[in-house]
Write a protein that holds these residues in place. Structure first.
Motif, PDB file in Angstrom:
ATOM      1  N   UNK A  95      36.417  50.734  50.645  1.00 18.78           N
ATOM      2  CA  UNK A  95      36.790  49.548  51.420  1.00 18.78           C
ATOM      3  C   UNK A  95      37.610  49.948  52.642  1.00 18.78           C
ATOM      4  N   UNK A  96      38.506  50.931  52.471  1.00 20.07           N
ATOM      5  CA  UNK A  96      39.318  51.379  53.597  1.00 20.07           C
ATOM      6  C   UNK A  96      38.460  51.940  54.731  1.00 20.07           C
ATOM      7  N   UNK A  97      37.377  52.592  54.367  1.00 20.55           N
ATOM      8  CA  UNK A  97      36.483  53.171  55.387  1.00 20.55           C
ATOM      9  C   UNK A  97      35.936  52.105  56.320  1.00 20.55           C
ATOM     10  N   UNK A  98      35.753  50.882  55.804  1.00 18.92           N
ATOM     11  CA  UNK A  98      35.169  49.820  56.632  1.00 18.92           C
ATOM     12  C   UNK A  98      36.187  49.288  57.650  1.00 18.92           C
ATOM     13  N   UNK A  99      37.468  49.512  57.410  1.00 16.33           N
ATOM     14  CA  UNK A  99      38.559  49.014  58.273  1.00 16.33           C
ATOM     15  C   UNK A  99      38.501  47.499  58.455  1.00 16.33           C
ATOM     16  N   UNK A 165      49.570  30.406  39.504  1.00 20.47           N
ATOM     17  CA  UNK A 165      49.630  29.771  40.821  1.00 20.47           C
ATOM     18  C   UNK A 165      49.064  30.610  41.948  1.00 20.47           C
ATOM     19  N   UNK A 166      48.162  31.524  41.615  1.00 21.96           N
ATOM     20  CA  UNK A 166      47.582  32.363  42.649  1.00 21.96           C
ATOM     21  C   UNK A 166      46.088  32.040  42.780  1.00 21.96           C
ATOM     22  N   UNK A 167      45.590  32.079  44.020  1.00 22.10           N
ATOM     23  CA  UNK A 167      44.188  31.795  44.269  1.00 22.10           C
ATOM     24  C   UNK A 167      43.363  33.022  43.857  1.00 22.10           C
ATOM     25  N   UNK A 168      42.283  32.792  43.108  1.00 21.43           N
ATOM     26  CA  UNK A 168      41.446  33.935  42.729  1.00 21.43           C
ATOM     27  C   UNK A 168      40.060  33.756  43.340  1.00 21.43           C
ATOM     28  N   UNK A 169      39.591  34.787  44.011  1.00 17.77           N
ATOM     29  CA  UNK A 169      38.278  34.734  44.660  1.00 17.77           C
ATOM     30  C   UNK A 169      37.473  35.957  44.255  1.00 17.77           C
ATOM     31  N   UNK A 170      36.180  35.899  44.530  1.00 22.83           N
ATOM     32  CA  UNK A 170      35.374  37.093  44.276  1.00 22.83           C
ATOM     33  C   UNK A 170      34.546  37.394  45.505  1.00 22.83           C
ATOM     34  N   UNK A 171      34.131  38.646  45.625  1.00 24.18           N
ATOM     35  CA  UNK A 171      33.333  39.053  46.775  1.00 24.18           C
ATOM     36  C   UNK A 171      32.008  38.313  46.737  1.00 24.18           C
ATOM     37  N   UNK A 172      31.486  37.953  47.911  1.00 26.94           N
ATOM     38  CA  UNK A 172      30.175  37.328  47.975  1.00 26.94           C
ATOM     39  C   UNK A 172      29.142  38.335  47.504  1.00 26.94           C
ATOM     40  N   UNK A 173      28.063  37.825  46.920  1.00 24.30           N
ATOM     41  CA  UNK A 173      27.025  38.766  46.507  1.00 24.30           C
ATOM     42  C   UNK A 173      26.454  39.378  47.775  1.00 24.30           C
ATOM     43  N   UNK A 191      30.494  41.818  54.868  1.00 20.28           N
ATOM     44  CA  UNK A 191      29.919  40.497  54.556  1.00 20.28           C
ATOM     45  C   UNK A 191      30.435  39.979  53.219  1.00 20.28           C
ATOM     46  N   UNK A 192      30.583  40.908  52.258  1.00 17.32           N
ATOM     47  CA  UNK A 192      31.064  40.507  50.929  1.00 17.32           C
ATOM     48  C   UNK A 192      32.495  39.978  51.003  1.00 17.32           C
ATOM     49  N   UNK A 194      33.986  38.713  53.827  1.00 15.67           N
ATOM     50  CA  UNK A 194      33.965  37.494  54.639  1.00 15.67           C
ATOM     51  C   UNK A 194      33.518  36.282  53.827  1.00 15.67           C
ATOM     52  N   UNK A 195      32.488  36.475  53.001  1.00 14.02           N
ATOM     53  CA  UNK A 195      31.890  35.355  52.285  1.00 14.02           C
ATOM     54  C   UNK A 195      32.442  35.150  50.897  1.00 14.02           C
ATOM     55  N   UNK A 196      33.668  35.661  50.636  1.00 17.62           N
ATOM     56  CA  UNK A 196      34.199  35.545  49.289  1.00 17.62           C
ATOM     57  C   UNK A 196      34.440  34.080  48.925  1.00 17.62           C
ATOM     58  N   UNK A 197      34.287  33.773  47.646  1.00 16.19           N
ATOM     59  CA  UNK A 197      34.431  32.378  47.226  1.00 16.19           C
ATOM     60  C   UNK A 197      35.320  32.251  45.990  1.00 16.19           C
ATOM     61  N   UNK A 198      35.714  31.021  45.718  1.00 10.73           N
ATOM     62  CA  UNK A 198      36.651  30.748  44.619  1.00 10.73           C
ATOM     63  C   UNK A 198      36.048  31.099  43.273  1.00 10.73           C
TER      64      UNK A 198
END
Ligand SMILES: [Zn+2]
Length: 199
Positions: A95-99, A165-173, A191-192, A194-198
């Motif tokens: 993930x770090x490589x993508x900056x 009390x924390x929002x949990x999201x997952x990477x978009x497929x 893209x994953x 950017x498009x993460x969802x609850x």
């Protein structure tokens, strides 16, 4: 009896213990290592020993580091309100490589798997929950692989963290099912994220 000299055979056997190295590749690597100069051999041995003796886990994110806190956790310019949970330390690098990501991480060192006998207590989930006492944390992103074990772990974490009390999201497929995050390219990871969802 084997035709290979005993010391070489010992080396091949040790290399074969490494994941992903079969008979052929272990043998090829053993011959390459045998051709190293004495200085190169010393440097290689010291480098291997160094990662064992000089590295420990970051007090916060559990990633490997030399100090108490890793450079990412101690960087005030990072977004300390978001934590991306990953399976391995290699995923952090991917993930770090993508900056594209400016938040923090949490390395689980595995996934929940009843089949393999791996439960929440075998992972760094307690350490993750403890991080929630810091009210700066607003969102936890599940950056786990889209597999049965990855999904089970994401769902378990969402159930555990949401009441805090924390929002949990997952990477978009986008990362293909069963694949590893570390193998995904920059665009896919972007893209994953950017498009993460609850969850
Ligand atoms: Zn850290």
């Amino acid at each position: 009896m084997s035709n290979t000299a005993a010391p070489l055979e010992v080396l091949i056997d040790e290399l074969k213990r490494l994941p992903g190295l079969g008979d052929k590749s272990a043998t090829r690597l053993a011959y390459q290592l045998m051709n190293l100069s004495s200085e190169q051999t010393d440097r290689l041995v010291q480098a291997i020993r160094g990662v064992h003796t000089k590295l420990n886990r970051c007090r916060q994110c559990q990633n490997y580091t030399e100090g108490d806190l890793c450079p990412i956790c101690s960087d005030p310019k990072r977004d300390h309100s978001v934590i991306c949970v990953v399976e391995t330390a290699r995923d952090v690098q991917a993930i770090e490589r993508t900056r594209e990501y400016r938040g923090l991480y949490h390395v689980l060192y595995g996934l929940i798997s009843p089949v393999k006998g791996i439960g929440p207590e075998n992972l760094t989930i307690r350490e993750l929950v403890n991080r929630m006492s810091d009210t700066t944390v607003k969102e936890v992103i599940m950056g786990l692989p889209p597999s049965v074990e990855g999904d089970a772990t994401s769902i378990y974490l969402a159930r555990t963290l949401k009441p805090l009390g924390v929002r949990t999201t997952r990477l978009a497929s986008g990362v293909p099912v069963g694949s590893k995050l570390e193998q995904a390219d920059r665009q896919t990871i972007f893209r994953a994220l950017e498009g993460r969802h609850e969850l």
